[in-house]
Write a protein that holds these residues in place. Structure first.
Motif, PDB file in Angstrom:
ATOM      1  N   ALA A  33     109.888  61.718  89.113  1.00 43.45           N
ATOM      2  CA  ALA A  33     109.094  62.369  88.141  1.00 43.45           C
ATOM      3  C   ALA A  33     109.594  62.478  86.830  1.00 43.45           C
ATOM      4  CB  ALA A  33     108.294  63.361  88.751  1.00 43.45           C
ATOM      5  N   GLU A  34     108.862  61.896  85.705  1.00 49.14           N
ATOM      6  CA  GLU A  34     109.438  62.109  84.451  1.00 49.14           C
ATOM      7  C   GLU A  34     109.692  63.431  83.850  1.00 49.14           C
ATOM      8  OE1 GLU A  34     108.365  60.307  79.932  1.00 49.14           O
ATOM      9  OE2 GLU A  34     107.689  59.574  81.655  1.00 49.14           O
ATOM     10  N   PRO A  35     108.659  64.408  84.286  1.00 50.12           N
ATOM     11  CA  PRO A  35     108.824  65.827  83.770  1.00 50.12           C
ATOM     12  C   PRO A  35     110.058  66.364  84.300  1.00 50.12           C
ATOM     13  CG  PRO A  35     106.686  65.421  84.200  1.00 50.12           C
ATOM     14  CD  PRO A  35     107.395  64.217  84.786  1.00 50.12           C
ATOM     15  N   TRP A  36     110.269  66.043  85.594  1.00 52.95           N
ATOM     16  CA  TRP A  36     111.511  66.498  86.208  1.00 52.95           C
ATOM     17  C   TRP A  36     112.833  65.763  86.068  1.00 52.95           C
ATOM     18  CZ3 TRP A  36     111.143  71.330  88.492  1.00 52.95           C
ATOM     19  CH2 TRP A  36     109.585  71.956  88.791  1.00 52.95           C
ATOM     20  N   GLU A  37     113.041  64.697  86.624  1.00 52.59           N
ATOM     21  CA  GLU A  37     114.317  64.003  86.684  1.00 52.59           C
ATOM     22  C   GLU A  37     115.189  64.560  87.270  1.00 52.59           C
ATOM     23  OE1 GLU A  37     114.106  61.888  82.673  1.00 52.59           O
ATOM     24  OE2 GLU A  37     112.962  60.185  83.498  1.00 52.59           O
ATOM     25  N   LEU A  38     115.370  65.059  88.440  1.00 53.67           N
ATOM     26  CA  LEU A  38     116.370  65.990  88.800  1.00 53.67           C
ATOM     27  C   LEU A  38     117.614  65.188  89.378  1.00 53.67           C
ATOM     28  CD1 LEU A  38     114.391  68.879  90.522  1.00 53.67           C
ATOM     29  CD2 LEU A  38     115.333  68.947  88.176  1.00 53.67           C
ATOM     30  N   SER A 247     118.029  58.059 102.351  1.00 48.60           N
ATOM     31  CA  SER A 247     118.879  57.052 103.100  1.00 48.60           C
ATOM     32  C   SER A 247     118.251  55.758 103.877  1.00 48.60           C
ATOM     33  CB  SER A 247     119.290  57.883 104.389  1.00 48.60           C
ATOM     34  OG  SER A 247     120.284  58.975 103.961  1.00 48.60           O
ATOM     35  N   GLY A 248     116.752  55.918 104.037  1.00 53.15           N
ATOM     36  CA  GLY A 248     116.087  55.065 104.496  1.00 53.15           C
ATOM     37  C   GLY A 248     115.844  53.979 103.327  1.00 53.15           C
ATOM     38  N   ALA A 249     115.608  54.392 102.203  1.00 52.93           N
ATOM     39  CA  ALA A 249     115.422  53.467 101.051  1.00 52.93           C
ATOM     40  C   ALA A 249     116.860  52.791 100.726  1.00 52.93           C
ATOM     41  CB  ALA A 249     114.918  54.130  99.931  1.00 52.93           C
ATOM     42  N   ASP A 250     117.815  53.508 100.693  1.00 51.54           N
ATOM     43  CA  ASP A 250     118.878  52.959 100.104  1.00 51.54           C
ATOM     44  C   ASP A 250     119.779  52.086 101.249  1.00 51.54           C
ATOM     45  OD1 ASP A 250     118.487  54.045  97.651  1.00 51.54           O
ATOM     46  OD2 ASP A 250     119.820  55.692  97.982  1.00 51.54           O
ATOM     47  N   ILE A 251     119.722  52.525 102.399  1.00 48.57           N
ATOM     48  CA  ILE A 251     120.511  51.969 103.563  1.00 48.57           C
ATOM     49  C   ILE A 251     119.779  50.754 104.246  1.00 48.57           C
ATOM     50  CG2 ILE A 251     121.721  52.392 105.847  1.00 48.57           C
ATOM     51  CD1 ILE A 251     122.280  54.903 104.857  1.00 48.57           C
ATOM     52  N   ALA A 252     118.471  51.229 104.485  1.00 48.53           N
ATOM     53  CA  ALA A 252     117.669  50.323 105.520  1.00 48.53           C
ATOM     54  C   ALA A 252     116.708  49.443 104.356  1.00 48.53           C
ATOM     55  CB  ALA A 252     116.919  50.952 106.455  1.00 48.53           C
ATOM     56  N   GLY A 253     116.711  49.842 103.179  1.00 49.38           N
ATOM     57  CA  GLY A 253     115.760  49.025 102.192  1.00 49.38           C
ATOM     58  C   GLY A 253     114.236  49.218 102.399  1.00 49.38           C
ATOM     59  N   LEU A 254     113.966  50.422 102.916  1.00 46.17           N
ATOM     60  CA  LEU A 254     112.550  50.826 102.816  1.00 46.17           C
ATOM     61  C   LEU A 254     112.087  51.179 101.560  1.00 46.17           C
ATOM     62  CD1 LEU A 254     112.728  53.113 106.069  1.00 46.17           C
ATOM     63  CD2 LEU A 254     111.941  50.556 105.974  1.00 46.17           C
ATOM     64  N   SER A 255     110.588  51.078 101.423  1.00 46.70           N
ATOM     65  CA  SER A 255     110.033  51.319 100.276  1.00 46.70           C
ATOM     66  C   SER A 255     109.704  52.818 100.251  1.00 46.70           C
ATOM     67  CB  SER A 255     108.718  50.631 100.033  1.00 46.70           C
ATOM     68  OG  SER A 255     107.656  51.179 101.118  1.00 46.70           O
ATOM     69  N   ALA A 256     109.523  53.443  99.079  1.00 45.44           N
ATOM     70  CA  ALA A 256     109.220  54.980  98.990  1.00 45.44           C
ATOM     71  C   ALA A 256     108.213  55.391  99.792  1.00 45.44           C
ATOM     72  CB  ALA A 256     109.133  55.180  97.561  1.00 45.44           C
ATOM     73  N   THR A 257     107.010  54.865 100.049  1.00 47.37           N
ATOM     74  CA  THR A 257     106.100  55.102 101.188  1.00 47.37           C
ATOM     75  C   THR A 257     106.190  55.014 102.419  1.00 47.37           C
ATOM     76  OG1 THR A 257     104.478  54.567  99.473  1.00 47.37           O
ATOM     77  CG2 THR A 257     103.763  54.599 101.545  1.00 47.37           C
ATOM     78  N   ALA A 258     107.116  53.646 102.807  1.00 46.12           N
ATOM     79  CA  ALA A 258     107.664  53.521 104.137  1.00 46.12           C
ATOM     80  C   ALA A 258     108.714  54.427 104.584  1.00 46.12           C
ATOM     81  CB  ALA A 258     108.234  52.082 104.252  1.00 46.12           C
ATOM     82  N   ALA A 367     125.074  65.663  99.876  1.00 48.74           N
ATOM     83  CA  ALA A 367     124.576  65.248  98.398  1.00 48.74           C
ATOM     84  C   ALA A 367     125.956  65.131  97.679  1.00 48.74           C
ATOM     85  CB  ALA A 367     123.824  66.377  97.765  1.00 48.74           C
ATOM     86  N   GLY A 368     126.967  66.066  97.799  1.00 46.62           N
ATOM     87  CA  GLY A 368     128.168  65.781  96.852  1.00 46.62           C
ATOM     88  C   GLY A 368     128.859  64.497  97.284  1.00 46.62           C
ATOM     89  N   LEU A 369     129.099  64.196  98.500  1.00 44.70           N
ATOM     90  CA  LEU A 369     129.967  62.935  98.859  1.00 44.70           C
ATOM     91  C   LEU A 369     128.996  61.864  98.654  1.00 44.70           C
ATOM     92  CD1 LEU A 369     131.330  64.171 102.413  1.00 44.70           C
ATOM     93  CD2 LEU A 369     132.539  63.781 100.145  1.00 44.70           C
ATOM     94  N   ILE A 370     127.834  61.758  98.767  1.00 41.72           N
ATOM     95  CA  ILE A 370     127.026  60.662  98.381  1.00 41.72           C
ATOM     96  C   ILE A 370     127.011  60.180  97.066  1.00 41.72           C
ATOM     97  CG2 ILE A 370     124.701  59.552  98.465  1.00 41.72           C
ATOM     98  CD1 ILE A 370     124.110  61.008 101.096  1.00 41.72           C
ATOM     99  N   GLY A 371     126.781  61.171  96.178  1.00 41.98           N
ATOM    100  CA  GLY A 371     126.680  61.265  94.733  1.00 41.98           C
ATOM    101  C   GLY A 371     125.639  60.221  93.887  1.00 41.98           C
ATOM    102  N   ASP A 372     125.971  59.766  92.859  1.00 37.84           N
ATOM    103  CA  ASP A 372     125.306  58.770  92.198  1.00 37.84           C
ATOM    104  C   ASP A 372     125.888  57.432  92.653  1.00 37.84           C
ATOM    105  OD1 ASP A 372     123.879  60.691  90.682  1.00 37.84           O
ATOM    106  OD2 ASP A 372     125.336  60.803  89.113  1.00 37.84           O
TER     107      ASP A 372
END
Length: 411
Positions: A33-38, A247-258, A367-372
């Motif tokens: 979300a643009e107002p957050w972008e955490l 993890s579901g999105a980045d590893i398995a290629g799921l959409s945000a909704t899925a 979170a620390g080990l995964i990182g950006d």
């Protein structure tokens, strides 16, 4: 009172406070979300603070419910939890991050812990004939809390994606109603209570053994070993739970909704594990059950980063969720076997420091080990190896000598 009415009330209360496990839906939205972008670390921090606060709430709630009874404590905990969620709903952007931490993290986390311990201690007294199964049911609703919350929260967020925290307002009201309805039926059994149909005694109940006071339990090595086992089981499972959607999105290629839908479905396994493993431990023994849970989590976490297939990812994650939930279903009965149920609220409430420790360590390390750089292989391999090594603790943890007549089969 029919004792199963109390189980229904416990499930209703736990279902509302268990919605905390849907946090990855909110965390992902706060990153986008643009107002957050955490960042990933900042987006996971409210959840981490919530889990950290559970110990304080459960310790105080456990001691108070042993003195004042379960209803008052559960009602207070439910109200405090809902108030924290509603405060989080008043935030609008990253400038309100402090209020999100205060409301969702500190206040709701304290209320969650305050209420969580109550049905566990109460139902062990009503069901001495089914110690594993009933503690599994007592916390089963907590595991199922995210099943409904995840898709509902995602729908509320999608309605206004630039203001994801507005979803907390209707959810907070719903949690308040459910908590109050569930807690309203709580009460301890009378002093002369006998299991229905048991004749002159409590058929199937734990044989009589020493009932430990809290201070006595803390002077035993078993209390520290059990707390360590709980901590490590939490650390392993919650590392994945805190990053489930990403993890579901980045590893398995799921959409945000899925991915959000998968988080909701996986929560079924979190809830089911609390019941299945707790009931199984009545037959296979408590420590063999924990050895299996830690070992399975370790293997699955090592394999998950390589599960580019969505089905394989889901199966491995489901096993982790099942074993993670199983620890919470099995440990209350284990503590009852080791220390008795008379002071279960205080003893197990203090033991839940393992939940807070694991709840901080797991998400922060993940979170620390995964990182950006999205280093999922490094993160999950490290945590998986720790879980596998933890099996050693289950081999050296034995029931105290003056409670061994209370030990279930091979436990």
């Amino acid at each position: 009172m029919n004792r199963w009415v109390l189980v229904v009330g416990a499930l209703l209360l736990q279902f509302s406070i268990g919605a905390v496990y849907a946090w990855s839906v909110f965390g992902g939205a706060l990153e986008e979300a643009e107002p957050w972008e955490l960042s990933k670390v900042r987006a996971s921090l409210p959840f981490t603070v919530t889990i950290a606060m559970i110990f304080i709430g459960s310790y105080l709630g456990g001691r108070l419910q042993d003195v004042r009874g379960p209803r008052l404590v559960a009602l207070i905990g439910g109200v405090v939890y809902a108030v924290g969620i509603l405060l989080a709903g008043l935030t609008n952007d990253s400038g309100d991050y402090w209020l999100l931490i205060l409301g969702y993290g500190v206040i709701s986390g304290f209320g969650l812990g305050f209420a969580y311990i109550v049905p566990i201690a109460m139902l062990q007294k009503w069901f001495p004939d089914k110690p594993g199964l009933i503690t599994g049911l007592a916390v089963g609703g907590f595991g199922f809390g995210a099943v409904l919350t995840s898709p509902v929260a995602q729908a509320l967020i999608d309605a206004d994606p630039d203001d994801p925290t507005q979803a907390f307002l209707p959810l907070g009201v719903a949690y308040l109603v459910m908590s109050l309805l569930g807690a309203s039926v709580f009460r301890n059994p009378p002093a002369d209570y006998q299991v229905p149909g048991a004749g002159g005694g409590s058929a199937g109940a734990r044989p009589a053994g020493k009932e430990y006071e809290q201070g006595e339990a803390l002077r035993t090595p078993q209390w520290f070993l059990l707390t360590a086992i709980l901590t490590l089981n939490v650390t392993a499972g919650i590392a994945l739970i805190s990053q489930a959607k990403a993890s579901g999105a980045d590893i398995a290629g799921l959409s945000a909704t899925a991915a959000a839908s998968v988080v909701g479905v996986l929560a079924i396994f979190n809830g089911a594990g609390r019941i299945v493993w707790a009931a199984a431990s009545d037959y296979m023994g408590r420590m063999p059950a924990f050895a299996a849970m830690l070992g399975l989590q370790g293997v699955c976490l090592v394999l998950i980063p390589h599960a580019s297939n969505a089905v394989l990812f889901f199966v491995l994650a489901a096993v982790v969720y099942l074993c993670y939930g199983g620890g919470f279903g099995t440990m209350p009965a284990t503590a009852g076997d080791y220390f008795g149920v008379k002071n279960a609220g205080a003893i197990y409430g203090l033991m839940l420091i393992g939940w807070s420790l694991g709840g901080v360590i797991g998400p922060v390390v993940a979170a620390g080990l995964i990182g950006d750089d999205e280093s999922y292989t490094l993160a999950y391999t490290v945590i998986g190896i720790v879980a596998l090594a933890s099996v050693v603790l289950t081999l050296i943890t034995k029931v105290p000598r003056d409670r061994r007549s209370s030990e279930p089969a091979r436990g």
